[in-house]
Design a protein around this motif. Structure first.
Motif, PDB file in Angstrom:
ATOM      1  N   SER A   5      16.300   0.520   1.380  1.00 47.44           N
ATOM      2  CA  SER A   5      15.420  -0.105   2.207  1.00 47.44           C
ATOM      3  C   SER A   5      14.696   0.853   3.290  1.00 47.44           C
ATOM      4  O   SER A   5      15.326   1.891   3.498  1.00 47.44           O
ATOM      5  CB  SER A   5      16.018  -1.133   3.177  1.00 47.44           C
ATOM      6  N   PHE A   6      13.545   0.729   4.081  1.00 45.27           N
ATOM      7  CA  PHE A   6      13.068   1.733   4.644  1.00 45.27           C
ATOM      8  C   PHE A   6      12.470   0.771   5.986  1.00 45.27           C
ATOM      9  O   PHE A   6      11.937  -0.372   5.865  1.00 45.27           O
ATOM     10  CB  PHE A   6      11.894   2.542   3.950  1.00 45.27           C
ATOM     11  N   VAL A  15      10.666   7.510   0.453  1.00 47.31           N
ATOM     12  CA  VAL A  15       9.418   7.273   0.711  1.00 47.31           C
ATOM     13  C   VAL A  15       8.366   8.293   1.320  1.00 47.31           C
ATOM     14  O   VAL A  15       8.740   9.135   1.859  1.00 47.31           O
ATOM     15  CB  VAL A  15       9.435   5.974   1.558  1.00 47.31           C
ATOM     16  N   TYR A  16       7.252   7.913   0.747  1.00 48.41           N
ATOM     17  CA  TYR A  16       6.029   9.005   1.146  1.00 48.41           C
ATOM     18  C   TYR A  16       5.063   8.690   2.156  1.00 48.41           C
ATOM     19  O   TYR A  16       4.332   7.674   1.630  1.00 48.41           O
ATOM     20  CB  TYR A  16       5.473   9.419  -0.098  1.00 48.41           C
ATOM     21  N   ILE A  74       3.554   3.430   3.926  1.00 52.32           N
ATOM     22  CA  ILE A  74       3.844   4.458   3.108  1.00 52.32           C
ATOM     23  C   ILE A  74       2.775   4.593   1.849  1.00 52.32           C
ATOM     24  O   ILE A  74       2.075   3.487   1.649  1.00 52.32           O
ATOM     25  CB  ILE A  74       5.352   4.098   2.439  1.00 52.32           C
ATOM     26  N   TYR A  75       2.859   5.825   1.566  1.00 47.22           N
ATOM     27  CA  TYR A  75       1.754   5.938   0.102  1.00 47.22           C
ATOM     28  C   TYR A  75       2.255   5.560  -1.030  1.00 47.22           C
ATOM     29  O   TYR A  75       1.716   4.766  -1.972  1.00 47.22           O
ATOM     30  CB  TYR A  75       1.530   7.229  -0.019  1.00 47.22           C
ATOM     31  N   ASN A  76       3.596   5.945  -1.149  1.00 42.33           N
ATOM     32  CA  ASN A  76       4.537   5.248  -2.374  1.00 42.33           C
ATOM     33  C   ASN A  76       5.897   5.753  -2.136  1.00 42.33           C
ATOM     34  O   ASN A  76       6.318   6.114  -1.346  1.00 42.33           O
ATOM     35  CB  ASN A  76       4.204   6.144  -3.615  1.00 42.33           C
ATOM     36  N   SER A  96      10.688  11.144   2.855  1.00 46.23           N
ATOM     37  CA  SER A  96      12.016  10.781   3.628  1.00 46.23           C
ATOM     38  C   SER A  96      12.984  10.142   2.727  1.00 46.23           C
ATOM     39  O   SER A  96      12.571   9.063   1.800  1.00 46.23           O
ATOM     40  CB  SER A  96      11.775   9.696   4.903  1.00 46.23           C
ATOM     41  N   PHE A  97      14.065  10.789   2.577  1.00 43.24           N
ATOM     42  CA  PHE A  97      15.378  10.308   1.548  1.00 43.24           C
ATOM     43  C   PHE A  97      16.477   9.503   2.284  1.00 43.24           C
ATOM     44  O   PHE A  97      16.520   9.552   3.350  1.00 43.24           O
ATOM     45  CB  PHE A  97      15.873  11.506   1.090  1.00 43.24           C
ATOM     46  N   GLY A  98      16.949   8.438   1.234  1.00 45.07           N
ATOM     47  CA  GLY A  98      17.993   7.845   1.908  1.00 45.07           C
ATOM     48  C   GLY A  98      19.114   8.714   1.297  1.00 45.07           C
ATOM     49  O   GLY A  98      18.814   9.858   0.756  1.00 45.07           O
ATOM     50  N   ALA A  99      20.374   8.364   1.613  1.00 40.64           N
ATOM     51  CA  ALA A  99      21.479   9.094   1.562  1.00 40.64           C
ATOM     52  C   ALA A  99      21.949   9.141  -0.222  1.00 40.64           C
ATOM     53  O   ALA A  99      22.957   9.715  -0.473  1.00 40.64           O
ATOM     54  CB  ALA A  99      22.845   8.763   2.315  1.00 40.64           C
ATOM     55  N   GLY A 100      21.523   8.127  -0.614  1.00 41.74           N
ATOM     56  CA  GLY A 100      21.720   8.105  -2.231  1.00 41.74           C
ATOM     57  C   GLY A 100      22.982   7.062  -2.708  1.00 41.74           C
ATOM     58  O   GLY A 100      23.637   6.612  -1.715  1.00 41.74           O
TER      59      GLY A 100
END
Lengths: 114, 109
Positions: B24-25, B92-93, B30-32, B98-102
């Motif tokens: 989730s963001f 998300v770009y 976002i572009y993609n 910007s990354f999630g923690a995985g």
């Protein structure tokens, strides 16, 4: 044929030293990035360059200085290394700000400061 | 400021089971969205990219959906195999990734 390559893969150095990490991409991309992955594996952007110009600097200490001699290269120089700089540093590239732009990452440089 | 969250943080399943990974963001401009795989001590391998105008993308056993308005993406991996064991990262770009923690996945043989 490696798309994004970083050297060195491993770097062990003492506190206070100055070191550089090199990155090259052969994809013809115009945008390159440096990311830091900390011990908790969280990836955070440090810098972004577009056509050799700095466009993102995410409150990184000024001991870190990126240099882009051309759009295929983005090197990271770190002065006066500290223990907290130990992490894995990833270089990445993409083609501008387009909806279909896909980012490609290097294999990472594991920096250990002792 | 964009924040990306991935749930669960870890997942262990027997071989053959389907995997569902959530992302989730907070900012939908976002572009993609890109899903990556990271093996221990290795770099990131891009799995799927979904443009902001798309609802889903498929590659082999992988299917990713995107609901931009609600700020959510889901990665489905069908018929999991031990070789799918890795950490899966969502990013998300907008003007940067910007990354999630995985989500760390373990598939038991």
């Amino acid at each position: 044929d490696t798309a994004v390559s970083q050297t060195p893969k491993y770097l062990v150095t003492q506190m206070g030293n100055d070191k550089s990490i090199k990155c090259e991409q052969n994809l013809g991309h115009d945008t390159m990035y440096w990311y830091k992955q900390d011990s908790k594996k969280f990836l955070k952007i440090m810098f972004s360059y577009n056509n050799k110009e700095l466009i993102i600097n995410e409150t990184v200490p000024n001991r870190f200085s990126p240099k882009s001699p051309d759009k295929a290269h983005l090197n990271l120089h770190i002065n006066s290394l500290e223990l907290g700089d130990s992490a894995v540093y990833f270089c990445a590239s993409s083609q501008g700000h387009l909806p279909d732009t896909e980012a490609f990452f290097g294999q990472g440089t594991r920096l250990t400061v002792v | 400021k964009q924040e990306v969250t991935q749930i669960p943080a870890a997942l262990s399943v027997p071989e053959g089971e389907n995997l569902v990974l959530n992302c989730s963001f907070t900012d939908s401009a976002i572009y993609n969205l890109q899903w990556f795989r990271q093996d221990p001590g290795k770099g990131l391998t891009s799995l799927l990219l979904i443009q902001s105008s798309q609802r889903e993308q498929t590659s082999g056993r992988l299917n990713a959906s995107l609901d931009k308005s609600s700020g959510r993406s889901t990665l489905y991996i069908a018929a999991s195999q031990p070789g799918d064991s890795a950490t899966y990262l969502c990013a998300v770009y907008d003007y940067k990734l910007s990354f999630g923690a995985g989500t760390t996945v373990t598939v038991r043989a």
